[in-house]
Enzyme design. Structure first.
Site, PDB file in Angstrom:
ATOM      1  N   ASP A  21      -0.396   7.913  -5.969  1.00  0.00           N
ATOM      2  CA  ASP A  21      -1.400   8.963  -6.081  1.00  0.00           C
ATOM      3  C   ASP A  21      -0.827  10.156  -6.832  1.00  0.00           C
ATOM      4  OD1 ASP A  21      -2.808   7.302  -4.393  1.00  0.00           O
ATOM      5  OD2 ASP A  21      -2.149   8.367  -2.596  1.00  0.00           O
ATOM      6  N   TYR A 102       8.397   2.013   0.271  1.00  0.00           N
ATOM      7  CA  TYR A 102       8.081   3.440   0.169  1.00  0.00           C
ATOM      8  C   TYR A 102       8.938   4.216   1.165  1.00  0.00           C
ATOM      9  CZ  TYR A 102       3.876   2.885  -2.725  1.00  0.00           C
ATOM     10  OH  TYR A 102       3.001   2.617  -3.755  1.00  0.00           O
TER      11      TYR A 102
END
Length: 381
Positions: A21, A102
């Site tokens: 994002d 992540y």
């Protein structure tokens, strides 16, 4: 295109490993594309049609174009090519990826890391994560089952461990921690939603078992309304592949190290300044104590409860004065309702099962109306 390595994106067979994002960083992002080659002719280049050679058949990679050096000269300062690897024509940075990792960094001040670790482990395994993501139904995402291979919460030592333990020991409000999660694939905003729940658990506002409740879509088919974690501490840390041999350009690598050291220096100095400011504010006058007389200074670092509220700044929105447990909150629109909404707008097609249910429901309505009309006609006669 500027460096004449590709004609355009459409003809370059471009794929990227993970989606990030706006505001999310990536250290291990991998892309794949067909580039102009010094050793193998690429379609549309002066070298003629693409060769059928495999990477193993080609000349030594040391004779190839210096891709990292060429691209880093024209890329923005915060984007850098670290290395490149020859790959076969069937390779895709997206579909050939074994798993992605992540990391979400956060200060541990005021958080119960043991509870967060216990909650994080409940994410592991194959589950339906519709209550822990933003359901991207408009783009055709209807399956929310994902397999999480690893989910851990742990402390992070600084660049100099001894100095870190002396200045900002991990147990202090300023010791850094991270949430690491590895999966074969992720949903839109999944990690940020997972982290939001972990922060609530770490603040003792929720119990670790709330994760199990959120993953139980039969008992909780609709997502409770809650704010997700902010974007900037999240990093796409690693993407794993088989049989890739990365090629590093020594000059480009040295430049990358120097460039990142300069960026680190700026941020480290600013961080130290802020830490010094907090130390300066760490002692301040407070009210007189009746039992032992005036005490002009108070050590706010040892105040009870601790003066540490960093976690609040990692959740979007404003924290309410009175906390309401997750499972008692208003619920978002359900998956089936969203599917029907976008199907009516022509964005997606109804799944076969739901289409059959719609047809059966329409049939029942027609039969009911027909029976009602027949009854009215009989009364009229």
């Amino acid at each position: 295109m500027k460096t004449r390595l590709v004609e355009n994106r459409q003809t370059a067979n471009y794929h990227r490993s993970g989606r990030t994002d706006k505001g999310v960083s990536a250290l291990g992002q991998v892309i794949s594309l067909d580039l102009r080659s010094k050793l193998i002719g690429a379609a549309g280049s002066e070298g003629g049609p693409a060769s059928e050679e495999t990477p193993a058949d080609r000349a030594p990679v040391s004779e190839e174009l210096r891709y990292a050096h060429i691209l880093n000269r024209v890329l923005p300062a915060d984007i850098r090519v670290l290395a490149w690897a020859p790959a076969g024509r069937e390779f895709s940075a997206r579909f050939s990826c074994l798993h992605r990792t992540y990391r979400y960094y956060f200060p541990g001040g005021g958080l119960d890391l043991g509870r967060m670790e216990a909650a994080a482990r409940l994410f592991e395994g194959t589950h339906d994560f519709r209550n822990l993501c933003k359901m991207d139904v408009a783009n055709g995402v209807l399956n929310f089952r994902r397999t999480v291979l690893l989910a851990r919460v742990r402390r992070v030592l600084g660049p100099d461990q001894e100095e870190e333990e002396g200045r900002r020991e991990p147990g202090s409000p300023y010791g850094m921690c991270l949430f690491e999660v590895r999966a074969q694939g992720f949903l839109y905003h999944q990690v940020r939603c997972m982290m939001a729940v972990l922060l609530l658990v770490g603040q003792r506002l929720e119990v670790p078992s709330v994760v199990t409740q959120l993953l139980d879509i039969h008992s909780n088919p609709r997502k409770p309304q809650y704010s997700m974690a902010v974007d900037y501490p999240l990093v796409l840390y690693d993407c794993a592949y088989e049989n890739l041999e990365w090629v590093f350009d020594s000059d480009a690598h040295a430049f990358n190290v120097t460039h990142l050291q300069a960026m680190w220096t700026q941020q480290a100095v600013r961080s130290q300044l802020l830490y010094s400011f907090l130390q300066g504010l760490g002692q301040a006058p407070h009210k007189l104590q009746a039992d032992d007389g005036p005490d002009p200074l108070r050590d706010w670092g040892r105040a009870q409860p601790p003066q540490a509220s960093q976690a609040d700044s990692l959740l979007e929105g404003v924290r309410p004065r009175r906390y309401r447990p997750l499972m008692e909150r208003e619920r978002c629109e359900g998956l089936e309702s969203r599917i029907r909404h976008y199907a009516k707008r022509g964005r997606i097609e109804l799944p076969e099962g739901m289409r059959e249910e719609e047809e059966e429901e329409e049939g029942r309505v027609r039969r009911k109306r027909r029976a009602s009309r027949d009854g009215e006609n009989g009364l009229a006669e």
